[in-house]
Scaffold this active site. Structure first.
Site, PDB file in Angstrom:
ATOM      1  NE  ARG A  68      -0.266   1.545   2.288  1.00  0.00           N
ATOM      2  CZ  ARG A  68      -1.182   1.241   3.187  1.00  0.00           C
ATOM      3  NH1 ARG A  68      -2.014   0.228   2.976  1.00  0.00           N
ATOM      4  NH2 ARG A  68      -1.297   1.939   4.301  1.00  0.00           N
ATOM      5  NE  ARG A 177     -10.973  -4.203   8.438  1.00  0.00           N
ATOM      6  CZ  ARG A 177     -10.744  -3.544   9.573  1.00  0.00           C
ATOM      7  NH1 ARG A 177     -11.504  -3.750  10.636  1.00  0.00           N
ATOM      8  NH2 ARG A 177      -9.757  -2.676   9.667  1.00  0.00           N
ATOM      9  CE  LYS A 178      -5.048  -4.715   8.456  1.00  0.00           C
ATOM     10  NZ  LYS A 178      -4.296  -3.503   8.831  1.00  0.00           N
ATOM     11  N   GLY A 433       1.461   4.887  16.240  1.00  0.00           N
ATOM     12  CA  GLY A 433       0.708   6.052  16.679  1.00  0.00           C
ATOM     13  C   GLY A 433      -0.585   5.745  17.385  1.00  0.00           C
ATOM     14  CB  CYS A 438       0.399   0.662  11.347  1.00  0.00           C
ATOM     15  SG  CYS A 438      -1.362   0.490  10.934  1.00  0.00           S
ATOM     16  N   GLY A 439       2.895   0.178  13.516  1.00  0.00           N
ATOM     17  CA  GLY A 439       4.329   0.229  13.793  1.00  0.00           C
ATOM     18  C   GLY A 439       4.876  -1.037  14.413  1.00  0.00           C
TER      19      GLY A 439
END
Length: 536
Positions: A68, A177-178, A433, A438-439
């Site tokens: 990425r 985390r992120k 998914g 994430c979608g």
């Protein structure tokens, strides 16, 4: 001393590994792994590779990575786009995906190729560092920053300042985390402020008799299995104070965030447990005092879409929003987009968090020629297809966490919808998914989330159906209907639901407004004919 490091016995295995070696330190091992190959990479360094934007691609036995590239604020030059396309051609089988945070992803990357790839990116001012990992991620901003007639001022310089501050910053390279930052000065909330760890949105306040333009702040948003909307902090922030506040929020997250369970480590959990009074108190201990909130200037949510030809605030110039189906394009297509950006504009390209592309600074007299270009017609600014407003994650094709394929599935579903139904206004359709979201199904008009169902003893890909997600002033997450629908029947189910909307909506009523008005019982009834209930 950082609060979290005092009792290592309670840390999860990833936290122990980060204490032994910081995620950024994996850079020092890159040449070694490039020389010795995939098999030489240690288990802990596979995790640390995320700090370089690298994820092992499914299946791991094939020894490929997804890579990425960060695009802060979505600002990309034609020269940078050509280098990305060149790398994709040489190392990534010509495949490119735009993410929901402006970034661009390669697939099929070998560890042996990484030193060469990183050098090519660095030569044009791009990096993959902190595109993933437990650190501040790519900063989301309006893709129209600097050209939007509706923005109160240009926030581009603030985005660049934040990116410079956090990139390679070891004070914040080991968070629980992120950590997701978003900023905009436009009223349409294209940054999806409510699902970020910290978001800055436009505001104004009268201070000492003078109207000051600045920001409101919200913290603790996020999706996944336990979605939470970001909560407002009762402060008004001037533009020059953005960095101070961002660093303070990240500091609180670093020092007090949870590090025992990976699925309970995002900032949203700390904010929920503390409450806003305590969180604000800790924030002000770091930043010093602020005045209270002023007037909120966010008026709507445009779902992140910028399709079509529109006037910029600069006289005689326009921007053109292209629709990139499911955010996926080839390297050759990106090269052609770079070519028209140079030929018709000043070479600047913007990626969006709805996985599209915007060409900016197009002189009015060149619009007709631009719209006649083959690549612009392929990614039509005027597309009315369901696919034009679809958002997807990477899916099972490459992601080891996904249980359902997404990129090809959404194209099949959208094609079926286009053949059987039409719309007067776009519906945001998304597909994820797995439960990691994430979608972004929770913020879509119609969201699909991957699952698996047993049919005659055989595991079949299927989807949960979520309806009615909306952000902005009336933000609320979508509601998940009961039951699972197999991939083959999703299109039919959605035609039934959307057809019910078209037949019963009042004039100019949006899909989400309709869902909220009629309630979920009637919509569940429409879905039930397509549901199979036994999960694997």
């Amino acid at each position: 001393m950082q609060k979290w490091s005092q009792d290592v016995t309670k840390l999860n295995h990833v936290e122990i590994a980060k204490l032994e070696k910081d995620g950024l330190d994996v850079i020092q091992s890159l040449d070694k792994y490039a020389e010795e190959g995939f098999a030489a990479i240690t288990a802990d360094d596979f995790d640390r590779f995320k700090w370089l934007g690298l994820y092992v691609q499914r299946p791991k036995t094939d020894e490929f990575f997804m890579l990425r590239v960060k695009i802060p604020g979505g600002v990309l030059t034609a020269k940078q786009a050509r280098v990305i396309a060149e790398i994709s051609k040489e190392h990534g089988r010509e495949l490119l995906d735009i993410t929901s945070r402006h970034s661009i992803q390669f697939h099929w990357i070998r560890v042996e190729s990484l030193p060469e790839i990183f050098k090519k990116l660095a030569d044009v001012g791009l990096t993959t560092v902190a595109a993933a990992g437990d650190c501040p991620r790519n900063i989301v901003s309006s893709p129209l920053a600097g050209v939007d007639p509706d923005e109160i001022f240009d926030a581009s310089a603030i985005v660049r300042e934040l990116n410079r501050f956090f990139e390679y910053n070891r004070d914040f390279s080991n968070l629980p985390r992120k950590f997701k930052i978003a900023i905009t000065t436009a009223p349409h909330n294209s940054i999806h402020a409510e699902i970020n760890d910290v978001a800055f949105t436009p505001a104004q306040k009268e201070i000492h008799g003078k109207m000051v333009q600045g920001f409101h702040v919200a913290v603790g948003g996020g999706l996944s299995a336990e979605p939470q909307l970001a909560k407002d902090v009762d402060i008004f922030v001037r533009p020059e104070e953005i960095l101070k506040v961002s660093a303070a929020v990240a500091t609180i997250f670093r020092d007090y965030g949870y590090r025992e369970k990976r699925n309970h480590s995002r900032l949203k959990f700390l904010v929920a447990d503390w409450g806003m009074e305590k969180f604000t108190e800790e924030l002000l201990k770091i930043t010093g005092p602020f005045v209270t909130r002023g007037t909120d200037l966010t008026s709507n949510w445009n779902k992140g879409f910028f399709h079509g030809v529109h006037r910029q605030k600069q006289p005689g110039l326009s921007y053109v929003g292209l629709t990139i189906p499911a955010g996926r394009m080839s390297a050759s297509e990106l090269e052609k987009i770079a070519g028209v950006a140079d030929a018709y504009g000043d070479g600047e390209i913007r990626t969006t968090n709805s996985q599209d592309i915007v060409l900016i600074n197009i002189p009015d007299q060149k619009i007709e020629g631009l719209l006649a270009e083959e690549i612009v017609n392929k990614f039509s600014p005027d597309s009315q297809s369901f696919l034009a407003t679809a958002v997807t994650c990477t899916g099972k094709e490459f992601c080891p966490f996904a249980v359902a394929e997404t990129k090809h599935s959404i194209q099949e579903i959208a094609q079926y919808l286009d053949e059987h139904i039409s719309l007067e206004e776009p519906i945001r359709l998304s597909i994820s998914g797995c439960k990691n979201s994430c979608g972004q199904p929770q913020i879509s008009d119609i969201g699909l989330q991957g699952n698996v169902v047993l049919v005659d003893g055989k595991a079949i890909e299927s989807f949960e159906v979520w309806l009615g997600g909306i952000l902005g002033p009336s933000a609320s997450f979508a509601t998940k209907l009961s039951g699972l629908v197999t991939k083959e029947k999703v299109g039919q189910a959605l035609v039934e639901i959307i057809g019910f909307y078209k037949e019963n909506k009042v004039k100019a009523e949006s899909f989400t407004d309709f869902v909220n008005r009629v309630g979920f019982g009637a919509l569940q009834d429409k879905l039930n004919a397509f549901v199979v209930n036994k999960t694997a």
